[in-house]
Design an enzyme around this catalytic site. Structure first.
Site, PDB file in Angstrom:
ATOM      1  CG  ASN A 144      -0.192  -0.165   2.507  1.00 29.24           C
ATOM      2  OD1 ASN A 144       0.596   0.684   2.893  1.00 29.24           O
ATOM      3  ND2 ASN A 144      -0.437  -1.284   3.203  1.00 29.24           N
ATOM      4  CG  HIS A 145      -0.421   4.402  -2.039  1.00 25.66           C
ATOM      5  ND1 HIS A 145       0.391   4.346  -3.144  1.00 25.66           N
ATOM      6  CD2 HIS A 145      -1.672   4.089  -2.477  1.00 25.66           C
ATOM      7  CE1 HIS A 145      -0.318   4.035  -4.212  1.00 25.66           C
ATOM      8  NE2 HIS A 145      -1.573   3.865  -3.834  1.00 25.66           N
TER       9      HIS A 145
END
Length: 428
Positions: free
Chosen positions: A233-234
């Protein structure tokens, strides 16, 4: 940590209390108002108290008092422009000053400068340092009464307080215009006392986690598909790292379990680097005895059934189908084994039905507090230096912390953790 701010008694002046600012670095910002003449006495008192003083002036301030006067009293060159001509590498001076200072005081602060600070405008060394400073900022507004009470000025001061600035109200009395009202700069002695008090409170806040072990998780996890690709994920880890740094500064022994992150290791923090959700689980379980656990990491909910030993090649026009399995719920596991004296804090990243989903997580995972954010909010969540967080406690009460720097959010979360633990000690 520097020697705490304190007061000392002098036998030479009838036991008069003298402020001691030994080893303190103070930036004094002087702006273009008639009260700028008081800055000379303010510098003198700060130096007498033992502080190192760096004066920063706006160009308009020089209409009221000369840089030579303040430079002589402070024994340091007065700074005005963002790019001083006589100093190499000066384009980063505002950053280094913001890291050097223990406190930045703007006295006097004109309506013009208050507005610039409130709206992030940066056209002088003073406003640039204010934007870069990590230390407390004390603003001492001084102007005519009608200017001070104007809704625009009051709104700007409220904005500064929301940012975490400390505003010292002006005194009431005769003003330069000949009118009488609120708007006078407080006397230099009062400003120095307020500086000492703010620094003392900061020292006391830095000691409220002494003797405690704090476990913080941060960053993303990566679940490999093949030797080249992975699911992630970011998350950058900035929120978790800010929490680890804040807890360490407040005296805790901090263990930081971090997924892949380029952030430098915080000084004095025990850092454990992991990659997968399972590795994070193992590391957290080894330190589950912590007094406070704050799970700020964005742990993958799913991992691949198996990892290919070689890079998966494209074949024809067919789709790639992955079989995913749930990872262990680390927070739920900690909640099930939570000790009565332990404080457990989770993070919830929600895009829909945020409050209801966060409250459900508190109950299901036996949390004391949950920090809720939404990546759709401006300035929030992944990779930003700011975050917008709402704190929800076991009773379901919601406190909106607003949008602030992640450093400020971290300290506000720790403030709540300390409050929860104090209430628990009283109830026992």
């Amino acid at each position: 940590m520097r020697i705490p701010t304190r007061t000392r008694r002098s036998n030479l002046d009838n036991e008069k209390t003298v402020t001691d600012l030994s080893d303190r670095n103070i930036i004094l910002g002087v702006t273009g108002g008639i009260a700028a003449y008081k800055s000379a006495e303010l510098v003198r008192l700060l130096k007498k108290a033992g502080a190192t003083v760096q004066v920063v002036m706006t160009p308009d301030a020089t209409r009221f008092i000369g840089p030579l006067t303040l430079g002589t009293l402070s024994e340091r060159e007065v700074l005005m422009e963002i790019f001083p001509e006589n100093e190499s590498g000066s384009w980063t001076k505002h950053v280094s000053l913001g890291l050097w200072a223990d406190l930045f005081v703007v006295a006097p602060a004109t309506a013009q400068t208050v507005g610039k600070l409130a709206h992030g405008l940066c056209d002088s060394m003073l406003t640039a340092v204010a934007l870069a400073a990590r230390c407390p900022i004390l603003v001492c507004p001084a102007m005519d009464h009608d200017m001070f009470v104007h809704p625009a000025t009051q709104s700007n001061l409220e904005t500064l307080e929301e940012y975490g600035y400390v505003v010292m109200p002006p005194d009431r009395g005769e003003l330069a215009s000949g009118l009488v009202g609120q708007g006078r700069l407080p006397e230099p002695e009062a400003i120095v006392e307020r500086i000492a008090r703010e620094l003392q409170q900061r020292i006391e806040a830095c000691e409220d986690l002494v003797g405690m072990k704090v476990l913080v998780t941060a960053g993303p996890t990566r679940e490999s598909i093949d030797p080249v690709r992975f699911l992630t994920n970011h998350s950058s880890g900035k929120m978790g790292f800010a929490l680890a740094i804040a807890a360490r500064l407040r005296g805790a022994h901090v263990v930081l379990v971090s997924g892949p992150s380029d952030l430098p290791s915080p000084t004095g923090v025990e850092r454990i680097d992991v990659t997968t959700a399972n590795e994070m689980y193992q590391a957290v379980i080894r330190h589950r005895d912590a007094d406070v656990v704050i799970m700020a990491a964005a742990v993958a909910d799913y991992t691949t059934e198996s990892t290919a030993s070689s890079k998966i090649k494209k074949e024809g026009d067919g789709d790639l189908v992955l079989t995913l399995h749930r990872t262990r719920d680390i927070l739920a596991e900690l909640g099930r084994s939570k000790e009565p004296e332990q404080t457990l804090v989770g993070f919830a990243l929600e895009t829909d039905n945020e409050i209801d989903n966060a409250r459900r997580k508190i109950a299901e995972k036996n949390l004391d507090l949950i920090a809720l954010n939404n990546p759709k909010d401006k300035g929030a969540a992944f990779r930003h230096d700011t975050n917008r967080v709402r704190l929800i406690d076991r009773d379901g009460a919601v406190e909106d912390l607003g949008t602030k720097s992640k450093d400020d959010i971290a300290n506000l979360i720790l403030d709540r953790v300390v409050s929860i633990r104090l209430v628990g000690e009283v109830s026992e």
